[in-house]
Design an enzyme around this catalytic site. Structure first.
Site: not given
Ligand code: NAD
Ligand code: ZN
Length: 254
Positions: A126, A108, A134, A137, A239, A196, A155, A221, A110
């Site tokens: 995502h 999920q 842009c 275009c 993680a 989450s 752009c 956690p 990005v």
């Molecule tokens: P979320 O923010 O809803 O939940 C984060 C989860 O990670 C929680 O359950 C939390 O307990 C857990 N967590 C926190 N620290 C941790 C660690 N060190 N190790 C393991 N787990 C840990 O995230 P989501 O469920 O991915 O949904 C949020 C949306 O936000 C996604 O769709 C995503 O596109 C976007 N997002 C992306 C980023 C990124 O690209 N890094 C950052 C923030 C949000």
């Molecule tokens: Zn353009």
């Protein structure tokens, strides 16, 4: 067990399931990148503690006032992501792929950190923040090359740039959704790391895996909406240390 000392019997159980499985997939969320310095949306230290998602991360908000969304959300995200490197957890998944122990990562996130760590089959549910498009275009520009002096950045044609990520209120690319559903339906083990499980349809992948008889293992956690219901067990912890310990347990059994 503390967040950095995962439960050995659970690590053994996870390693045995992975080694026995024909197909393993991982579903990752913002939590896997927290140790790379990227804050999650929800939970402790999450972005939503300080800003309202519907005011900044919804497509309607961007269309209404792109300069404001760039100023408050996208510019900060660019600065944070520019500094981020993959951590042990991203590297562990890339190692598992090389050992033929992992088929693909559905993410999920990005931030592109799975690919940076060496994973080659990554379904980016995502989108990816590395590119801007842009809105007029459709030309693409690398986010790293975007000049932030004047917001919103534009752009050459004058159109406003937007990240190639999905805002709330937008559809997941159908080919990503189809592939993620197929992988989830056919895997024997799903590792659900740092999510989450509250953003749909990504959060439905563990349900699909569970309904098709897969073992669903959470690494987080905190307990989530999946814990005790859809997931077979939760390895409580961050993680990075959990994935490092899991790799060690797998290697000892190889
Ligand atoms: P979320 O923010 O809803 O939940 C984060 C989860 O990670 C929680 O359950 C939390 O307990 C857990 N967590 C926190 N620290 C941790 C660690 N060190 N190790 C393991 N787990 C840990 O995230 P989501 O469920 O991915 O949904 C949020 C949306 O936000 C996604 O769709 C995503 O596109 C976007 N997002 C992306 C980023 C990124 O690209 N890094 C950052 C923030 C949000
Ligand atoms: Zn353009």
């Amino acid at each position: 067990m503390t967040a950095d000392k995962p439960d050995p019997p659970l690590l053994e159980r996870a390693a045995a399931a992975i080694l026995k499985a024909g197909r393993v997939v991982a579903l990752t969320g913002a939590g896997i990148s927290v140790e790379s310095g990227i804050p999650p949306f929800r939970g402790k230290g999450g972005l939503w503690e300080t800003i309202d998602p519907m005011e900044y991360a919804h497509i309607d908000a961007f269309q209404r006032d792109p300069a404001k969304v760039w100023r408050v959300l996208i510019k900060d995200m660019k600065e944070v992501l520019d500094r981020a490197d993959p951590n042990e957890a991203h590297r562990a998944l890339a190692w598992m792929e090389k050992q033929n122990l992992l088929q693909a990562v559905i993410t999920q996130n990005v931030d592109g950190l799975h690919q940076c760590a060496g994973s080659t089959d990554v379904i980016e549910f995502h989108g990816n923040f590395a590119w801007q498009r842009c809105i007029k275009c459709k030309a693409r520009t690398a986010t790293a090359a975007v000049d932030l002096c004047r917001l919103p950045p534009r752009c050459r044609c004058g159109g406003i740039l937007r990240p190639e990520c999905i805002f709330f209120g937008e559809l997941i690319p159908p080919q990503c959704l189809r592939r993620a559903e197929q992988l989830s339906a056919h895997c024997d083990v799903m590792l659900v790391i740092g999510t989450s499980a509250s953003v749909y349809p990504a959060a439905s992948m563990p349900f699909i895996a569970n309904q098709n008889g897969a073992t669903v293992i959470e690494i987080n956690p905190e307990r989530t909406a999946l814990s005790g219901k859809v997931s077979d067990f939760l390895i409580a912890g961050h993680a990075g240390p959990v994935m490092k310990a899991l790799v060690k347990t797998i290697v000892e059994r190889l």
